[in-house]
Motif scaffolding. Structure first.
Motif, PDB file in Angstrom:
ATOM      1  N   ASN A 167       0.849  -1.183   0.000  1.00 14.94           N
ATOM      2  CA  ASN A 167       0.000   0.000   0.000  1.00 14.94           C
ATOM      3  C   ASN A 167       0.890   1.241   0.000  1.00 14.94           C
ATOM      4  OD1 ASN A 167      -1.888   1.969   0.352  1.00 14.94           O
ATOM      5  ND2 ASN A 167      -2.859   1.030   2.141  1.00 14.94           N
ATOM      6  N   PRO A 168       0.922   2.022  -1.107  1.00 11.45           N
ATOM      7  CA  PRO A 168       1.844   3.154  -1.192  1.00 11.45           C
ATOM      8  C   PRO A 168       1.531   4.258  -0.179  1.00 11.45           C
ATOM      9  CG  PRO A 168       0.442   3.062  -3.140  1.00 11.45           C
ATOM     10  CD  PRO A 168       0.138   1.865  -2.316  1.00 11.45           C
ATOM     11  N   LEU A 169       0.251   4.491   0.119  1.00  9.68           N
ATOM     12  CA  LEU A 169      -0.089   5.538   1.082  1.00  9.68           C
ATOM     13  C   LEU A 169       0.381   5.163   2.475  1.00  9.68           C
ATOM     14  CD1 LEU A 169      -3.709   6.428  -0.104  1.00  9.68           C
ATOM     15  CD2 LEU A 169      -1.585   7.659  -0.566  1.00  9.68           C
ATOM     16  N   VAL A 174       4.458 -12.950  -4.587  1.00  8.55           N
ATOM     17  CA  VAL A 174       3.025 -13.209  -4.510  1.00  8.55           C
ATOM     18  C   VAL A 174       2.395 -12.031  -3.784  1.00  8.55           C
ATOM     19  CG1 VAL A 174       1.238 -14.735  -3.612  1.00  8.55           C
ATOM     20  CG2 VAL A 174       3.388 -15.700  -4.431  1.00  8.55           C
ATOM     21  N   VAL A 175       1.451 -11.365  -4.452  1.00  8.67           N
ATOM     22  CA  VAL A 175       0.763 -10.233  -3.845  1.00  8.67           C
ATOM     23  C   VAL A 175      -0.609 -10.692  -3.393  1.00  8.67           C
ATOM     24  CG1 VAL A 175      -0.118  -7.903  -4.233  1.00  8.67           C
ATOM     25  CG2 VAL A 175       2.010  -8.616  -5.321  1.00  8.67           C
ATOM     26  N   GLN A 176      -0.882 -10.520  -2.105  1.00 12.17           N
ATOM     27  CA  GLN A 176      -2.184 -10.854  -1.533  1.00 12.17           C
ATOM     28  C   GLN A 176      -2.649  -9.672  -0.708  1.00 12.17           C
ATOM     29  OE1 GLN A 176      -1.473 -14.453   0.669  1.00 12.17           O
ATOM     30  NE2 GLN A 176      -2.132 -15.723  -1.037  1.00 12.17           N
ATOM     31  N   GLY A 177      -3.637  -8.976  -1.226  1.00 17.22           N
ATOM     32  CA  GLY A 177      -4.169  -7.823  -0.505  1.00 17.22           C
ATOM     33  C   GLY A 177      -3.134  -6.721  -0.389  1.00 17.22           C
ATOM     34  N   LYS A 178      -2.793  -6.365   0.851  1.00 15.47           N
ATOM     35  CA  LYS A 178      -1.865  -5.261   1.089  1.00 15.47           C
ATOM     36  C   LYS A 178      -0.437  -5.718   1.353  1.00 15.47           C
ATOM     37  CE  LYS A 178      -5.506  -2.401   3.004  1.00 15.47           C
ATOM     38  NZ  LYS A 178      -5.975  -1.641   4.148  1.00 15.47           N
TER      39      LYS A 178
END
Length: 182
Positions: free
Chosen positions: A60-62, A102-106
């Motif tokens: 999450n960049p923010l 592997v990207v899962q959600g945040k």
């Protein structure tokens, strides 16, 4: 002693059947063995995986920008720098490296798959002076302290009766040029 009902399905074919989906069940031994063979190699399908390093990062960049401002941005950058330096040193040492993300959600989970080729294993086995078996010891092993205690009629509280004792070996330091002798 309680009697148990006999299972209609033999245990050697089904371990745990949780669902009908093969990717979500532990299922039968055949399915596990086939899936396991595919997962223990690099993407080339040949190189075996010896070790896996895993780490998680926030995507999450923010949230990461806010946390970087709070922690002055140095902690995350320092960890990333150490990690890349460590992985580059592993490759310099001769290990094969492949990364999967592997990207899962945040969160992003990164898997670093490592494989050590035979020549690297031989080099470090010599370097740390690992001992390797040469030949089985054929003379019976005698315990002199046990014999003395027995003659004095003193019970040996350290006596161990080990069934199926593994054989004892003559050993020496590993050398690549003597590989055929081991």
């Amino acid at each position: 002693m309680m009697k148990r009902k006999k299972n209609l399905v033999e245990d050697s074919t089904t371990l745990i059947g949780l669902s009908d989906h093969p990717d979500q069940t532990y299922g039968s031994m055949e399915a596990c063995a086939a899936a396991q063979e595919d997962k223990n190699v690099f993407s080339d399908g040949v190189t075996r995986i010896d070790f896996v390093l895993v780490w998680e990062e926030s995507v999450n960049p923010l949230k990461s920008a806010e946390s970087d401002e709070l922690s002055s941005g140095s902690s995350r950058d320092t960890h990333r720098k150490w990690r890349t330096e460590f992985l580059s040193k592993l490759q310099t040492a001769g290990l094969h490296l492949e990364t999967k993300e592997v990207v899962q959600g945040k969160t992003k989970t990164t898997y670093a798959l490592l494989s050590a080729p035979w020549n690297v294993l031989c080099y470090y086995a010599e370097e740390i002076s690992i001992r390797v078996p040469l030949q089985v010891v054929t003379t019976p092993i005698s315990n002199w302290s046990e014999r003395i205690l027995e003659k004095l009629h003193i019970p040996n509280i350290m006596a161990q009766d080990v069934p199926n004792l593994p054989p004892d070996y003559y050993t020496c330091q590993f050398r690549t040029n003597k590989l055929e002798r081991y």
